[in-house]
Design a protein around this motif. Structure first.
Motif, short mmCIF file in Angstrom:
data_model
loop_
_atom_site.label_atom_id
_atom_site.label_comp_id
_atom_site.label_asym_id
_atom_site.label_seq_id
_atom_site.Cartn_x
_atom_site.Cartn_y
_atom_site.Cartn_z
N LEU A 155 3.31 11.70 16.60
CA LEU A 155 3.12 11.04 15.31
C LEU A 155 3.82 9.69 15.25
O LEU A 155 3.38 8.78 14.54
N ASP A 156 4.90 9.52 16.03
CA ASP A 156 5.61 8.23 16.05
C ASP A 156 4.68 7.11 16.53
O ASP A 156 4.75 5.98 16.06
N LEU A 157 3.81 7.45 17.49
CA LEU A 157 2.94 6.42 18.06
C LEU A 157 1.92 5.89 17.04
O LEU A 157 1.44 4.77 17.16
N LEU A 158 1.65 6.70 16.03
CA LEU A 158 0.69 6.24 15.01
C LEU A 158 1.26 5.06 14.21
O LEU A 158 0.53 4.33 13.55
N GLY A 159 2.58 4.87 14.31
CA GLY A 159 3.25 3.78 13.60
C GLY A 159 2.73 2.41 13.99
O GLY A 159 2.76 1.48 13.18
N SER A 160 2.28 2.26 15.23
CA SER A 160 1.84 0.92 15.67
C SER A 160 0.33 0.74 15.56
O SER A 160 -0.21 -0.31 15.92
N LEU A 161 -0.35 1.76 15.07
CA LEU A 161 -1.81 1.69 14.99
C LEU A 161 -2.25 0.75 13.86
O LEU A 161 -1.68 0.77 12.78
N ASP A 162 -3.25 -0.03 14.17
CA ASP A 162 -3.86 -0.93 13.21
C ASP A 162 -4.37 -0.12 11.97
O ASP A 162 -4.85 1.00 12.14
N GLN A 163 -4.25 -0.72 10.77
CA GLN A 163 -4.62 0.02 9.55
C GLN A 163 -6.09 0.44 9.57
O GLN A 163 -6.45 1.51 9.09
N ARG A 164 -6.93 -0.41 10.16
CA ARG A 164 -8.36 -0.09 10.21
C ARG A 164 -8.61 1.13 11.09
O ARG A 164 -9.46 1.98 10.79
N GLU A 165 -7.85 1.24 12.21
CA GLU A 165 -8.00 2.40 13.10
C GLU A 165 -7.47 3.66 12.42
O GLU A 165 -7.99 4.75 12.62
#
Ligand code: NAD
Length: 342
Positions: A155-165
Protein backbone atom coordinates in the motif's frame (compact mmCIF):
# COMPACT_ATOMS: atom_id res chain seq x y z
CA UNK A 1 -1.71 -6.59 7.23
CA UNK A 2 -4.37 -8.65 5.51
CA UNK A 3 -3.74 -12.15 4.19
CA UNK A 4 -5.63 -14.18 1.58
CA UNK A 5 -4.87 -17.27 -0.40
CA UNK A 6 -5.94 -18.31 -3.86
CA UNK A 7 -6.24 -22.09 -4.20
CA UNK A 8 -6.41 -23.56 -7.66
CA UNK A 9 -5.93 -27.29 -8.17
CA UNK A 10 -2.92 -28.05 -6.02
CA UNK A 11 -1.45 -24.56 -6.29
CA UNK A 12 -1.66 -21.93 -3.54
CA UNK A 13 -0.95 -18.25 -4.18
CA UNK A 14 -0.32 -16.24 -1.04
CA UNK A 15 -1.77 -12.73 -1.26
CA UNK A 16 -0.59 -10.13 1.25
CA UNK A 17 -2.07 -6.65 1.54
CA UNK A 18 -0.14 -4.26 3.74
CA UNK A 19 2.79 -1.93 4.12
CA UNK A 20 6.55 -2.30 3.72
CA UNK A 21 6.29 -5.69 2.02
CA UNK A 22 9.47 -5.24 -0.02
CA UNK A 23 11.72 -6.55 2.71
CA UNK A 24 10.09 -9.98 2.34
CA UNK A 25 12.18 -10.45 -0.82
CA UNK A 26 15.10 -11.39 1.45
CA UNK A 27 13.33 -14.70 2.02
CA UNK A 28 13.88 -15.75 -1.61
CA UNK A 29 17.66 -15.44 -1.26
CA UNK A 30 18.30 -19.13 -1.99
CA UNK A 31 17.51 -18.63 -5.68
CA UNK A 32 18.69 -16.42 -8.49
CA UNK A 33 16.24 -13.60 -8.05
CA UNK A 34 15.45 -11.45 -11.11
CA UNK A 35 13.14 -8.45 -10.83
CA UNK A 36 11.20 -7.11 -13.78
CA UNK A 37 10.45 -3.57 -12.66
CA UNK A 38 8.25 -0.80 -14.06
CA UNK A 39 10.64 2.00 -15.03
CA UNK A 40 8.70 4.68 -13.14
CA UNK A 41 8.50 2.57 -10.00
CA UNK A 42 12.25 1.94 -10.26
CA UNK A 43 13.04 5.66 -10.54
CA UNK A 44 10.65 6.69 -7.77
CA UNK A 45 11.72 4.00 -5.30
CA UNK A 46 15.32 3.36 -6.37
CA UNK A 47 16.82 2.69 -2.90
CA UNK A 48 14.51 -0.32 -2.49
CA UNK A 49 16.21 -2.01 -5.47
CA UNK A 50 19.82 -1.60 -4.30
CA UNK A 51 21.79 -4.81 -4.77
CA UNK A 52 19.00 -6.64 -6.66
CA UNK A 53 19.15 -7.94 -10.27
CA UNK A 54 16.69 -5.64 -12.00
CA UNK A 55 15.46 -5.38 -15.58
CA UNK A 56 13.28 -2.36 -16.21
CA UNK A 57 10.14 -2.14 -18.30
CA UNK A 58 9.39 1.22 -19.94
CA UNK A 59 5.94 2.52 -19.14
CA UNK A 60 3.20 2.16 -21.76
CA UNK A 61 0.97 -0.52 -23.24
CA UNK A 62 3.13 -0.59 -26.41
CA UNK A 63 5.72 -2.60 -24.42
CA UNK A 64 3.24 -5.40 -23.96
CA UNK A 65 4.26 -7.33 -27.05
CA UNK A 66 6.14 -10.48 -28.06
CA UNK A 67 9.21 -8.51 -29.17
CA UNK A 68 9.59 -7.18 -25.63
CA UNK A 69 9.15 -10.66 -24.17
CA UNK A 70 12.08 -11.81 -26.35
CA UNK A 71 14.12 -8.81 -25.23
CA UNK A 72 13.53 -9.67 -21.56
CA UNK A 73 14.42 -13.34 -22.08
CA UNK A 74 17.66 -12.41 -23.88
CA UNK A 75 18.61 -10.22 -20.94
CA UNK A 76 17.81 -13.06 -18.56
CA UNK A 77 20.10 -15.36 -20.53
CA UNK A 78 22.83 -12.70 -20.34
CA UNK A 79 22.31 -12.62 -16.57
CA UNK A 80 22.77 -16.41 -16.56
CA UNK A 81 19.31 -17.00 -15.20
CA UNK A 82 18.50 -20.73 -15.42
CA UNK A 83 15.48 -22.84 -14.58
CA UNK A 84 16.04 -22.33 -10.87
CA UNK A 85 15.63 -18.56 -11.27
CA UNK A 86 12.75 -16.79 -9.55
CA UNK A 87 11.17 -13.90 -11.46
CA UNK A 88 9.39 -11.12 -9.56
CA UNK A 89 7.32 -8.55 -11.44
CA UNK A 90 7.21 -5.17 -9.70
CA UNK A 91 4.68 -2.84 -11.26
CA UNK A 92 1.10 -2.51 -12.39
CA UNK A 93 -0.89 -4.80 -14.65
CA UNK A 94 1.43 -4.25 -17.59
CA UNK A 95 4.46 -5.60 -15.73
CA UNK A 96 2.66 -8.42 -13.92
CA UNK A 97 0.99 -9.65 -17.17
CA UNK A 98 4.43 -9.64 -18.84
CA UNK A 99 6.19 -11.26 -15.89
CA UNK A 100 3.73 -14.14 -15.68
CA UNK A 101 4.07 -14.76 -19.39
CA UNK A 102 7.88 -14.64 -19.46
CA UNK A 103 8.08 -16.89 -16.38
CA UNK A 104 5.68 -19.37 -17.99
CA UNK A 105 7.72 -19.83 -21.16
CA UNK A 106 11.34 -19.14 -20.15
CA UNK A 107 13.00 -22.56 -20.03
CA UNK A 108 9.48 -24.04 -20.14
CA UNK A 109 8.51 -22.31 -16.92
CA UNK A 110 10.21 -20.85 -13.85
CA UNK A 111 8.82 -19.76 -10.48
CA UNK A 112 7.41 -16.25 -10.17
CA UNK A 113 5.63 -13.73 -7.94
CA UNK A 114 4.34 -10.18 -8.08
CA UNK A 115 4.77 -6.98 -6.10
CA UNK A 116 1.78 -5.07 -7.33
CA UNK A 117 2.19 -1.28 -7.38
CA UNK A 118 -1.03 0.15 -8.84
CA UNK A 119 -4.52 0.07 -7.36
CA UNK A 120 -5.79 -1.61 -10.53
CA UNK A 121 -3.04 -4.21 -10.28
CA UNK A 122 -3.72 -4.90 -6.61
CA UNK A 123 -7.46 -5.37 -6.95
CA UNK A 124 -7.51 -7.00 -10.34
CA UNK A 125 -4.60 -7.64 -12.73
CA UNK A 126 -2.24 -9.40 -10.31
CA UNK A 127 -4.86 -11.93 -9.15
CA UNK A 128 -6.19 -14.78 -11.22
CA UNK A 129 -3.33 -16.13 -13.31
CA UNK A 130 -4.08 -14.47 -16.64
CA UNK A 131 -0.75 -13.53 -18.20
CA UNK A 132 0.10 -12.40 -21.68
CA UNK A 133 0.74 -9.74 -24.26
CA UNK A 134 -1.10 -7.89 -27.02
CA UNK A 135 -0.80 -8.72 -30.73
CA UNK A 136 -1.47 -6.34 -33.63
CA UNK A 137 -3.70 -4.10 -31.53
CA UNK A 138 -5.66 -7.02 -30.05
CA UNK A 139 -5.41 -6.85 -26.28
CA UNK A 140 -4.09 -9.88 -24.40
CA UNK A 141 -4.37 -12.01 -27.53
CA UNK A 142 -1.40 -14.25 -26.65
CA UNK A 143 -0.98 -15.68 -23.19
CA UNK A 144 -1.36 -18.42 -20.61
CA UNK A 145 -3.18 -19.17 -17.37
CA UNK A 146 -0.57 -19.68 -14.65
CA UNK A 147 -0.68 -18.66 -11.01
CA UNK A 148 2.14 -16.78 -9.26
CA UNK A 149 3.50 -18.03 -5.93
CA UNK A 150 2.73 -14.75 -4.24
CA UNK A 151 1.08 -11.40 -4.79
CA UNK A 152 2.16 -8.64 -2.44
CA UNK A 153 0.03 -5.53 -2.55
CA UNK A 154 2.25 -2.89 -1.00
CA UNK A 155 0.00 0.00 0.00
CA UNK A 156 2.97 2.35 0.55
CA UNK A 157 3.78 2.16 -3.16
CA UNK A 158 0.37 3.56 -4.03
CA UNK A 159 1.62 6.84 -2.52
CA UNK A 160 3.55 7.71 -5.67
CA UNK A 161 0.80 6.74 -8.10
CA UNK A 162 -0.60 9.45 -10.33
CA UNK A 163 -4.13 10.57 -9.26
CA UNK A 164 -5.57 9.55 -12.63
CA UNK A 165 -4.17 6.01 -12.24
CA UNK A 166 -5.55 5.83 -8.70
CA UNK A 167 -9.01 6.78 -10.00
CA UNK A 168 -8.62 4.17 -12.73
CA UNK A 169 -8.14 1.47 -10.07
CA UNK A 170 -11.03 2.94 -8.08
CA UNK A 171 -13.25 2.18 -11.07
CA UNK A 172 -12.53 -1.55 -10.68
CA UNK A 173 -13.28 -1.33 -6.94
CA UNK A 174 -16.66 0.23 -7.76
CA UNK A 175 -17.18 -2.70 -10.13
CA UNK A 176 -16.69 -5.23 -7.29
CA UNK A 177 -19.22 -3.39 -5.15
CA UNK A 178 -21.67 -3.24 -8.03
CA UNK A 179 -21.48 -6.90 -9.01
CA UNK A 180 -21.00 -8.61 -5.64
CA UNK A 181 -20.81 -6.55 -2.48
CA UNK A 182 -23.36 -3.89 -1.59
CA UNK A 183 -21.63 -3.15 1.72
CA UNK A 184 -18.38 -2.39 -0.12
CA UNK A 185 -20.36 -0.04 -2.36
CA UNK A 186 -21.81 1.68 0.75
CA UNK A 187 -18.28 2.00 2.13
CA UNK A 188 -17.04 3.63 -1.09
CA UNK A 189 -19.86 6.17 -0.96
CA UNK A 190 -18.91 7.08 2.60
CA UNK A 191 -15.11 6.99 2.28
CA UNK A 192 -14.21 8.07 -1.26
CA UNK A 193 -12.38 11.15 0.01
CA UNK A 194 -10.19 9.10 2.37
CA UNK A 195 -9.43 6.64 -0.43
CA UNK A 196 -8.46 9.36 -2.90
CA UNK A 197 -6.31 10.91 -0.16
CA UNK A 198 -4.62 7.48 0.17
CA UNK A 199 -5.50 6.89 3.78
CA UNK A 200 -3.77 3.55 4.52
CA UNK A 201 -6.70 2.04 6.47
CA UNK A 202 -9.17 2.94 3.73
CA UNK A 203 -6.85 1.53 1.06
CA UNK A 204 -6.33 -1.69 3.02
CA UNK A 205 -10.09 -2.07 3.41
CA UNK A 206 -10.92 -1.64 -0.31
CA UNK A 207 -7.97 -3.65 -1.64
CA UNK A 208 -8.73 -6.53 0.77
CA UNK A 209 -12.45 -6.54 0.01
CA UNK A 210 -11.87 -6.38 -3.75
CA UNK A 211 -9.12 -9.00 -3.77
CA UNK A 212 -11.32 -11.32 -1.69
CA UNK A 213 -14.11 -11.06 -4.29
CA UNK A 214 -11.70 -11.69 -7.14
CA UNK A 215 -10.26 -14.72 -5.31
CA UNK A 216 -13.71 -16.17 -4.63
CA UNK A 217 -14.82 -15.75 -8.25
CA UNK A 218 -11.58 -17.02 -9.80
CA UNK A 219 -11.50 -20.08 -7.53
CA UNK A 220 -14.99 -20.99 -8.63
CA UNK A 221 -14.26 -20.53 -12.35
CA UNK A 222 -10.59 -20.33 -13.36
CA UNK A 223 -11.06 -20.37 -17.13
CA UNK A 224 -14.07 -18.03 -17.36
CA UNK A 225 -16.83 -20.46 -18.22
CA UNK A 226 -19.37 -19.04 -15.75
CA UNK A 227 -19.05 -16.66 -12.76
CA UNK A 228 -15.74 -15.16 -13.86
CA UNK A 229 -17.62 -13.52 -16.71
CA UNK A 230 -19.25 -11.26 -14.08
CA UNK A 231 -15.89 -9.53 -13.68
CA UNK A 232 -16.43 -8.18 -17.18
CA UNK A 233 -19.18 -5.86 -15.96
CA UNK A 234 -18.62 -2.57 -17.83
CA UNK A 235 -15.81 -4.14 -19.84
CA UNK A 236 -17.57 -5.12 -23.07
CA UNK A 237 -18.42 -1.52 -23.95
CA UNK A 238 -15.48 -0.24 -21.87
CA UNK A 239 -12.88 -2.10 -23.94
CA UNK A 240 -14.39 -0.71 -27.14
CA UNK A 241 -14.29 2.83 -25.68
CA UNK A 242 -10.70 2.30 -24.50
CA UNK A 243 -9.66 1.13 -27.95
CA UNK A 244 -11.38 4.01 -29.77
CA UNK A 245 -10.35 6.83 -27.44
CA UNK A 246 -7.08 5.69 -25.86
CA UNK A 247 -8.56 6.52 -22.44
CA UNK A 248 -7.02 5.02 -19.30
CA UNK A 249 -8.54 1.55 -18.69
CA UNK A 250 -10.55 2.42 -15.57
CA UNK A 251 -11.99 5.56 -17.16
CA UNK A 252 -13.30 3.61 -20.14
CA UNK A 253 -14.66 0.92 -17.80
CA UNK A 254 -16.42 3.61 -15.77
CA UNK A 255 -18.35 4.72 -18.85
CA UNK A 256 -18.95 1.06 -19.74
CA UNK A 257 -20.46 0.46 -16.28
CA UNK A 258 -22.77 3.47 -16.55
CA UNK A 259 -23.94 2.19 -19.93
CA UNK A 260 -24.38 -1.38 -18.66
CA UNK A 261 -26.46 -0.09 -15.72
CA UNK A 262 -28.57 2.00 -18.09
CA UNK A 263 -29.04 -1.02 -20.32
CA UNK A 264 -30.07 -3.07 -17.25
CA UNK A 265 -32.67 -0.39 -16.50
CA UNK A 266 -33.89 -0.17 -20.13
CA UNK A 267 -34.38 -3.93 -20.16
CA UNK A 268 -36.39 -3.83 -16.94
CA UNK A 269 -33.87 -5.58 -14.67
CA UNK A 270 -32.67 -2.63 -12.54
CA UNK A 271 -34.44 0.23 -10.75
CA UNK A 272 -33.71 3.73 -12.04
CA UNK A 273 -32.56 4.75 -8.54
CA UNK A 274 -29.92 2.01 -8.47
CA UNK A 275 -28.62 2.92 -11.94
CA UNK A 276 -28.44 6.56 -10.83
CA UNK A 277 -26.60 5.59 -7.65
CA UNK A 278 -23.89 3.87 -9.67
CA UNK A 279 -23.55 6.83 -12.01
CA UNK A 280 -23.30 9.22 -9.05
CA UNK A 281 -20.60 7.12 -7.40
CA UNK A 282 -18.54 7.12 -10.59
CA UNK A 283 -18.96 10.86 -11.13
CA UNK A 284 -18.11 11.62 -7.49
CA UNK A 285 -14.60 10.19 -7.81
CA UNK A 286 -13.99 12.22 -10.96
CA UNK A 287 -14.38 9.37 -13.43
CA UNK A 288 -16.14 10.02 -16.74
CA UNK A 289 -19.74 8.86 -17.19
CA UNK A 290 -20.34 9.45 -20.90
CA UNK A 291 -18.76 9.39 -24.33
CA UNK A 292 -19.42 11.26 -27.55
CA UNK A 293 -18.40 8.30 -29.72
CA UNK A 294 -20.86 7.43 -32.46
CA UNK A 295 -23.12 4.42 -31.84
CA UNK A 296 -21.85 2.79 -35.03
CA UNK A 297 -18.17 3.14 -34.12
CA UNK A 298 -18.87 1.66 -30.71
CA UNK A 299 -20.83 -1.26 -32.17
CA UNK A 300 -18.30 -2.03 -34.91
CA UNK A 301 -15.44 -2.05 -32.40
CA UNK A 302 -17.42 -4.22 -30.03
CA UNK A 303 -17.81 -6.83 -32.77
CA UNK A 304 -14.06 -7.44 -32.59
CA UNK A 305 -14.27 -8.24 -28.86
CA UNK A 306 -12.56 -11.57 -28.28
CA UNK A 307 -15.29 -12.52 -25.79
CA UNK A 308 -17.89 -12.53 -28.54
CA UNK A 309 -19.12 -16.03 -29.34
CA UNK A 310 -20.49 -16.16 -32.90
CA UNK A 311 -23.64 -14.04 -33.19
CA UNK A 312 -23.93 -13.61 -29.44
CA UNK A 313 -22.18 -11.68 -26.73
CA UNK A 314 -22.30 -12.41 -23.02
CA UNK A 315 -23.28 -9.07 -21.54
CA UNK A 316 -23.11 -8.47 -17.79
CA UNK A 317 -26.13 -6.70 -16.37
CA UNK A 318 -27.19 -5.65 -12.87
CA UNK A 319 -30.24 -6.70 -10.93
CA UNK A 320 -29.34 -4.41 -8.05
CA UNK A 321 -26.17 -2.86 -6.65
CA UNK A 322 -24.34 -5.96 -5.42
CA UNK A 323 -25.96 -8.43 -7.79
CA UNK A 324 -24.96 -9.04 -11.41
CA UNK A 325 -25.83 -11.71 -13.95
CA UNK A 326 -24.77 -12.86 -17.41
CA UNK A 327 -27.21 -12.07 -20.20
CA UNK A 328 -26.67 -13.67 -23.59
CA UNK A 329 -27.56 -11.07 -26.21
CA UNK A 330 -27.72 -11.48 -29.94
CA UNK A 331 -25.80 -8.85 -31.86
CA UNK A 332 -28.85 -7.33 -33.50
CA UNK A 333 -30.51 -6.62 -30.13
CA UNK A 334 -27.26 -5.23 -28.81
CA UNK A 335 -26.99 -2.83 -31.74
CA UNK A 336 -30.51 -1.53 -31.03
CA UNK A 337 -29.79 -1.35 -27.31
CA UNK A 338 -26.68 0.77 -27.89
CA UNK A 339 -28.73 3.23 -29.94
CA UNK A 340 -31.18 3.55 -27.04
CA UNK A 341 -28.44 4.21 -24.47
CA UNK A 342 -27.45 7.79 -25.22
N1 NAD B 1 -4.21 -10.20 -15.94
C1 NAD B 1 -5.37 -9.65 -15.67
O1 NAD B 1 -6.28 -10.31 -15.17
C2 NAD B 1 -5.59 -8.20 -15.97
C3 NAD B 1 -6.73 -7.53 -15.50
C4 NAD B 1 -6.86 -6.17 -15.73
C5 NAD B 1 -5.90 -5.48 -16.45
N2 NAD B 1 -4.80 -6.16 -16.93
C6 NAD B 1 -3.77 -5.45 -17.68
O2 NAD B 1 -3.16 -4.51 -16.82
C7 NAD B 1 -2.63 -3.43 -17.58
C8 NAD B 1 -3.01 -2.13 -16.93
O3 NAD B 1 -2.51 -2.15 -15.61
P1 NAD B 1 -2.32 -0.82 -14.76
O4 NAD B 1 -3.56 -0.02 -14.81
O5 NAD B 1 -1.78 -1.24 -13.45
O6 NAD B 1 -1.31 0.03 -15.64
P2 NAD B 1 0.26 0.03 -15.83
O7 NAD B 1 0.90 -1.18 -15.32
O8 NAD B 1 0.48 0.38 -17.26
O9 NAD B 1 0.69 1.27 -14.90
C9 NAD B 1 0.08 2.54 -15.12
C10 NAD B 1 1.10 3.67 -14.94
O10 NAD B 1 1.46 3.79 -13.58
C11 NAD B 1 2.86 3.77 -13.41
N3 NAD B 1 3.10 3.20 -12.08
C12 NAD B 1 2.92 1.92 -11.69
N4 NAD B 1 3.07 1.82 -10.36
C13 NAD B 1 3.40 3.05 -9.90
C14 NAD B 1 3.67 3.57 -8.62
N5 NAD B 1 3.60 2.83 -7.51
N6 NAD B 1 4.00 4.88 -8.53
C15 NAD B 1 4.03 5.68 -9.65
N7 NAD B 1 3.75 5.24 -10.88
C16 NAD B 1 3.42 3.93 -11.00
C17 NAD B 1 3.38 3.02 -14.60
O11 NAD B 1 4.71 3.39 -14.92
C18 NAD B 1 2.40 3.45 -15.68
O12 NAD B 1 2.81 4.70 -16.23
C19 NAD B 1 -3.15 -3.59 -18.99
O13 NAD B 1 -2.13 -4.12 -19.80
C20 NAD B 1 -4.27 -4.63 -18.83
O14 NAD B 1 -4.46 -5.41 -19.98
C21 NAD B 1 -4.64 -7.48 -16.69
Amino acid sequence: MHELSLNIDEHVTSILIGRDLFRKLEKISDRKLVLLVDENVYKLHEPKFAGLNCLTVPSGEQQKKLAFVEHVMRQMINMEADRTAFLVGVGGGLVTDLTGFVASIFMRGIRFGFISTTLLGQVDASIGGKNGVNLDGYKNMVGVFRQPEFVWCDLDLLGSLDQRELASGFSEVIKYGAIRDRSLFDYLEGHHEAILARNPEALEKIVSASAAIKVEIVESDVTEQADRKLLNFGHTLGHAIEKLTGMVHGEAIAIGMVMAARLSYNMGFLDAAEAFRLEQMIATVGLPVKTDLSHDDLYETLLKDKKRSGDFIHFILLQSIGEAFVHKMDLHSLRTAIHDLY
